[in-house]
Design a protein around this motif. Structure first.
Motif, PDB file in Angstrom:
ATOM      1  N   GLU A  12       0.839  -1.212   0.000  1.00 52.95           N
ATOM      2  CA  GLU A  12       0.000   0.000   0.000  1.00 52.95           C
ATOM      3  C   GLU A  12       0.868   1.253   0.000  1.00 52.95           C
ATOM      4  O   GLU A  12       0.583   2.229  -0.705  1.00 52.95           O
ATOM      5  CB  GLU A  12      -0.927   0.009   1.215  1.00 52.95           C
ATOM      6  CG  GLU A  12      -1.992  -1.075   1.203  1.00 52.95           C
ATOM      7  CD  GLU A  12      -1.443  -2.449   1.601  1.00 52.95           C
ATOM      8  OE1 GLU A  12      -0.273  -2.511   2.056  1.00 52.95           O
ATOM      9  OE2 GLU A  12      -2.162  -3.446   1.429  1.00 52.95           O
ATOM     10  N   THR A  23      -3.367   2.493  -7.422  1.00 52.04           N
ATOM     11  CA  THR A  23      -3.944   1.598  -6.430  1.00 52.04           C
ATOM     12  C   THR A  23      -3.059   0.355  -6.327  1.00 52.04           C
ATOM     13  O   THR A  23      -2.376  -0.016  -7.294  1.00 52.04           O
ATOM     14  CB  THR A  23      -5.366   1.170  -6.809  1.00 52.04           C
ATOM     15  OG1 THR A  23      -5.299   0.366  -8.016  1.00 52.04           O
ATOM     16  CG2 THR A  23      -6.263   2.377  -7.049  1.00 52.04           C
ATOM     17  N   PRO A  24      -3.034  -0.317  -5.170  1.00 49.24           N
ATOM     18  CA  PRO A  24      -2.216  -1.528  -5.048  1.00 49.24           C
ATOM     19  C   PRO A  24      -2.541  -2.576  -6.111  1.00 49.24           C
ATOM     20  O   PRO A  24      -1.639  -3.223  -6.652  1.00 49.24           O
ATOM     21  CB  PRO A  24      -2.543  -2.031  -3.636  1.00 49.24           C
ATOM     22  CG  PRO A  24      -2.932  -0.795  -2.884  1.00 49.24           C
ATOM     23  CD  PRO A  24      -3.659   0.059  -3.881  1.00 49.24           C
ATOM     24  N   ARG A  25      -3.826  -2.735  -6.420  1.00 52.18           N
ATOM     25  CA  ARG A  25      -4.211  -3.747  -7.401  1.00 52.18           C
ATOM     26  C   ARG A  25      -3.683  -3.394  -8.786  1.00 52.18           C
ATOM     27  O   ARG A  25      -3.146  -4.249  -9.500  1.00 52.18           O
ATOM     28  CB  ARG A  25      -5.729  -3.881  -7.427  1.00 52.18           C
ATOM     29  CG  ARG A  25      -6.244  -4.983  -8.330  1.00 52.18           C
ATOM     30  CD  ARG A  25      -7.743  -5.123  -8.200  1.00 52.18           C
ATOM     31  NE  ARG A  25      -8.266  -6.179  -9.048  1.00 52.18           N
ATOM     32  CZ  ARG A  25      -9.537  -6.494  -9.129  1.00 52.18           C
ATOM     33  NH1 ARG A  25     -10.434  -5.845  -8.391  1.00 52.18           N
ATOM     34  NH2 ARG A  25      -9.942  -7.476  -9.930  1.00 52.18           N
ATOM     35  N   ALA A  40       2.393   1.674  -3.502  1.00 51.19           N
ATOM     36  CA  ALA A  40       1.406   2.166  -4.455  1.00 51.19           C
ATOM     37  C   ALA A  40       1.114   3.646  -4.230  1.00 51.19           C
ATOM     38  O   ALA A  40       0.955   4.419  -5.182  1.00 51.19           O
ATOM     39  CB  ALA A  40       0.121   1.340  -4.337  1.00 51.19           C
ATOM     40  N   ARG A  41       1.058   4.050  -2.966  1.00 52.05           N
ATOM     41  CA  ARG A  41       0.786   5.452  -2.652  1.00 52.05           C
ATOM     42  C   ARG A  41       1.902   6.347  -3.183  1.00 52.05           C
ATOM     43  O   ARG A  41       1.640   7.418  -3.733  1.00 52.05           O
ATOM     44  CB  ARG A  41       0.633   5.606  -1.140  1.00 52.05           C
ATOM     45  CG  ARG A  41       0.234   6.997  -0.684  1.00 52.05           C
ATOM     46  CD  ARG A  41      -0.157   6.998   0.783  1.00 52.05           C
ATOM     47  NE  ARG A  41       0.900   6.473   1.645  1.00 52.05           N
ATOM     48  CZ  ARG A  41       0.845   5.300   2.279  1.00 52.05           C
ATOM     49  NH1 ARG A  41      -0.213   4.527   2.148  1.00 52.05           N
ATOM     50  NH2 ARG A  41       1.838   4.902   3.041  1.00 52.05           N
TER      51      ARG A  41
END
Length: 494
Positions: free
Chosen positions: A108, A117-119, A111-112
């Protein structure tokens, strides 16, 4: 999606057949019949083309069920130079993963930093690199663990947690899977005695490597208290996620011949910082550069050609801390290098945190952005306007308006810098080159560059130097750099 991603199978196999070391770290060869993966230059017998697949990362090969070759140690290679050239999401993510961000902040957090987004980030990295963020981080942990096992006398339980593993069981299983050996067996293979209290690594770099000219640049710009240098070596303090540390580098020229190594001795308050420390020093060395590609392009230029032929393998010095590089750049605006060193040394003495080290002359960490953001600009040893610019930059770095960890897009960072009072194009571009590893920066207003170009004569065409204008710039500056003394005697005497 196949694990080979965007790799050209025919081109990769030709590189493997010729054992071309230029491709070490660019891709990996997995052999179905043996269940191992190798670097392209592995000296073992070339496998049949029908028995191999190619992977863009070691983690991709791990995810496909292959273990590392014990002969060529494929994980001990420089990274792909394409990551810095393209500066795409995959490259930015790989640099943050190598710095240990996933271990500290999770997927997370990664990704941030990237802005996805993480996905979505997981899908993109799997497509581009053949492995998801957790698999890429796992590969990094395994390499860190192997280095600690082979270079220290740490108990293996301590190695497991220092490398970033969540449990000893996970540590044991991962190393058996990747190296086909237990941690105890890996420790039994090491050669030489480890240095007490230190972690010594051989950091891989592509050759040729102009190590002496890199040393000359670093020595010319060093900040007292934070950096020291001597014949054949450079050392500095490191401000790392879990504590302070130091590194001492042996820098020498390495002739062309595939992958070379720079010896680095780290002393760290917390061994969990091993991966972050080595990655940041690799940035400083510009270790992922492909010098042959750079030199072949610039050597053809009628103005630069003579400089490139005189100093093959010249690197663009990077950084161990992007915030520090940006602040030092502002300190150096419109003053000589000597003047900038003096001012930076005074700021370090006043605001840098004192640390105890084993290297004479290394006494402080460079002040962090939050500390400098709280300083009264009037108290800084520089003109008032530049002091306000420095404090404003420090505030933007401290509150996250400007991020220099190589995660954000370079163009976004440049725009954010230019919005700050006192930050102009020269400063923003210099920061992009040094802090963000941008290979294609040119500074046409730089007075030293103008003078060197006038002395060289001819009609320079910086547009023709793309995408390597940062290296062209270094060749021009290199003509003005004083030499450091040649090393004499044994390494211990130096």
């Amino acid at each position: 999606m196949t694990p080979t991603g965007h790799l050209d199978t025919d081109a990769c196999y030709r590189a493997v057949r010729s054992r071309d070391r230029r491709f070490d770290g660019v891709f990996y060869t997995a052999v179905r019949t043996t269940g191992i993966y190798c670097r392209p230059s592995c000296p073992a017998r070339t496998p049949a083309v029908g028995n191999v697949t190619f992977h863009p990362t070691a983690a991709s090969a791990h995810a496909a069920g292959y273990r590392a070759c014990k002969r060529c140690l494929p994980d001990a290679t420089p990274g792909s130079p394409e990551w810095d050239v393209a500066a795409d999401v995959a490259g930015r993510a790989m640099r943050l993963i190598a710095d240990g961000l996933v271990d500290r902040e999770g997927v997370e957090g990664l990704a941030r930093r990237i802005g996805y987004t993480p996905r979505h980030l997981g899908r993109l990295l799997t497509q581009e690199l053949g492995a998801a963020p957790l698999a890429l981080a796992r590969a990094r942990r395994a390499q860190s663990a192997r280095v600690l096992i082979e270079t220290t006398d740490l108990p293996l339980t301590d190695v497991a947690f220092a490398a970033g593993f969540a449990s000893v069981r996970q540590f044991n299983e991962t190393l058996r899977e990747i190296y086909a050996a237990s941690p105890s067996e890996l420790r039994g293979r090491r050669t030489g005695a480890p240095s007490a209290g230190a972690v010594t690594m051989r950091l891989p770099v592509r050759t040729p490597f102009a190590g002496r000219r890199l040393l000359d640049f670093l020595a010319f710009h060093l900040v007292p208290g934070v950096e020291v240098a001597g014949p054949g070596w450079y050392a500095r303090t490191l401000d790392l996620p879990h504590g302070a540390g130091t590194v001492r580098l042996e820098l020498a020229d390495l002739a062309e011949g595939g992958t070379g190594f720079v010896t680095a001795e780290f002393r760290l308050d917390d061994l969990r910082d091993t991966a972050a420390a080595s990655e940041r020093v690799r940035r400083l060395l510009d270790a992922d550069c492909d010098p042959r590609a750079v030199d072949e392009h610039l050597r053809a230029d009628p103005v630069l050609g003579v400089l490139v032929r005189a100093t093959p393998g010249l690197r663009v010095p990077g950084q161990v801390d992007g915030d520090e590089t940006a602040i030092r750049t502002v300190i150096g605006q419109q003053v000589s290098v000597t003047g900038a060193r003096t001012v930076a040394g005074r700021i370090v003495a006043e605001h840098g945190r004192a640390v105890a080290t084993t290297v004479p002359g290394l006494t402080r960490l460079f002040p962090d952005a939050a500390t400098l953001a709280a300083v009264d600009p009037a108290t800084l040893p520089m003109p008032r306007a530049r002091g306000r610019a420095l404090v404003g930059l420090a505030a933007a770095l401290a509150d996250g308006r400007v991020l220099l960890d190589r995660g954000p897009d370079r163009d976004d960072v440049r725009r954010a810098l230019l919005e700050l009072p006192g930050i102009g194009p020269w400063t923003a571009d210099y920061v992009a080159m040094r802090a963000l590893g941008h290979p294609d920066v040119f500074l046409p207003t730089d007075l030293a560059v103008r003078r060197v170009l006038a002395d060289l004569g001819g009609d320079p065409d910086p547009a023709g130097w793309r995408p390597w204008r940062s290296y062209a710039l270094m060749h021009l500056w290199n003509t003005l750099m004083p030499d450091t003394p040649e090393p004499t005697g044994s390494p211990e005497e130096n």
